[in-house]
Design a protein around this motif. Structure first.
Motif, mmCIF file in Angstrom:
data_model
loop_
_atom_site.group_PDB
_atom_site.id
_atom_site.type_symbol
_atom_site.label_atom_id
_atom_site.label_comp_id
_atom_site.label_asym_id
_atom_site.label_seq_id
_atom_site.Cartn_x
_atom_site.Cartn_y
_atom_site.Cartn_z
ATOM 1 N N ALA A 1 4.258 5.372 0.059
ATOM 2 C CA ALA A 1 3.366 4.408 0.705
ATOM 3 C C ALA A 1 4.119 3.146 1.109
ATOM 4 O O ALA A 1 3.764 2.494 2.099
ATOM 5 N N GLY A 2 5.147 2.815 0.355
ATOM 6 C CA GLY A 2 5.942 1.636 0.678
ATOM 7 C C GLY A 2 6.707 1.759 1.983
ATOM 8 O O GLY A 2 7.192 0.756 2.519
ATOM 9 N N LYS A 3 6.812 2.986 2.493
ATOM 10 C CA LYS A 3 7.474 3.218 3.789
ATOM 11 C C LYS A 3 6.462 3.286 4.928
ATOM 12 O O LYS A 3 6.824 3.586 6.061
ATOM 13 N N LEU B 1 -0.450 -3.749 5.417
ATOM 14 C CA LEU B 1 -1.347 -3.921 4.269
ATOM 15 C C LEU B 1 -0.955 -2.982 3.140
ATOM 16 O O LEU B 1 -0.923 -3.392 1.965
ATOM 17 N N VAL B 2 -0.657 -1.727 3.467
ATOM 18 C CA VAL B 2 -0.273 -0.742 2.452
ATOM 19 C C VAL B 2 1.039 -1.158 1.800
ATOM 20 O O VAL B 2 1.168 -1.144 0.567
ATOM 21 N N ARG B 3 2.008 -1.560 2.609
ATOM 22 C CA ARG B 3 3.293 -2.008 2.063
ATOM 23 C C ARG B 3 3.103 -3.236 1.176
ATOM 24 O O ARG B 3 3.737 -3.355 0.124
ATOM 25 N N GLY B 4 2.216 -4.131 1.585
ATOM 26 C CA GLY B 4 1.967 -5.333 0.803
ATOM 27 C C GLY B 4 1.323 -5.030 -0.537
ATOM 28 O O GLY B 4 1.680 -5.635 -1.553
ATOM 29 N N LEU B 5 0.403 -4.074 -0.563
ATOM 30 C CA LEU B 5 -0.253 -3.693 -1.818
ATOM 31 C C LEU B 5 0.746 -3.071 -2.785
ATOM 32 O O LEU B 5 0.724 -3.354 -3.988
#
Length: 227
Positions: free
Chosen positions: A45-47, A52-56
């Protein structure tokens, strides 16, 4: 110093200590499996292209890695109970340990995924491989293989850190040792035995991870390289 060592009073409680060690193994094994799944999913998910997903994911990793495990355990056990979600000590321990090791696994897996050259992914896509097969065979498996030593070290540290869950009355090895010590008043003997027990558990876990590597990483075994 006039002190008489008495280990027999400790060994008389071997069955209780053995049960505590078994619960330590169970808590650690379950947390490792779940934490690896959480960490791998978060690394993927970090990629994501979504900020927003990367920030979470980044927030999750930074919060967990910069707060004490004991506070996280208390937050899950006492904090959730205060809002009506009462969990058993063992369940709370697994959740807290999973969340903790998941954050560290995220960073380790992120490093492994980043080590895969983009050209390998492009070549796999040119061969017509599906996105799932590209991620599984070209990205995830090689990434895990490369960072496996770091993962195993982190997982063994988790097993040792599981002793913290004795603070919420999870009846693992350290909690059992505390009870035995309070009954026998043999602090040195009890904790010396427990130190040896954790050392044995560390070697058992390391042996288990080595066995897994021999099964999972066939290519590396054929090349004759050891993890």
């Amino acid at each position: 110093m006039n002190y008489t060592f008495d280990f027999m009073s400790v060994f008389a409680n071997w069955d209780r200590l053995l049960m505590g060690a078994w619960l330590t193994i169970q808590l650690s094994a379950l947390s490792i499996v779940l934490g690896f799944a959480v960490g791998t999913l978060c690394a993927i998910a970090g990629k994501s292209r979504l900020a927003l997903v990367r920030g979470l994911v980044l927030a999750y990793v930074e919060i967990i890695r910069n707060t004490p495990l004991l506070v996280q355990v208390f937050l899950v056990f006492f904090g959730l109970a205060s809002i009506g979600w009462k969990l058993s000590a063992e369940t709370a321990a697994v959740i807290a340990l999973t969340v903790n090791v998941g954050a560290y696994t995220t960073e380790i897996m992120r490093a492994g995924i980043n080590s895969i050259h983009p050209g390998q992914i492009e070549a796999a896509e040119c061969l017509g491989m599906s996105r799932f097969h590209v991620y599984w065979h070209v990205v995830l498996l090689p990434a895990v293989e490369r960072v496996y030593p770091s993962l195993t070290s982190q997982f063994i540290l988790l097993m040792l850190a599981s002793s913290i869950t004795s603070q919420i009355s999870a009846e693992e090895l350290t909690a059992t040792a505390n009870l035995v010590q309070s009954e026998t008043f043999r602090s040195f003997e009890v904790y010396a035995v427990i130190a040896v027990a954790y050392l044995v558990l560390s070697f058992l876990f390391r042996g288990a991870f080595w066995a897994i590597s021999q099964i999972a990483f066939v290519r590396k075994r054929k090349l004759g390289t050891n993890l």
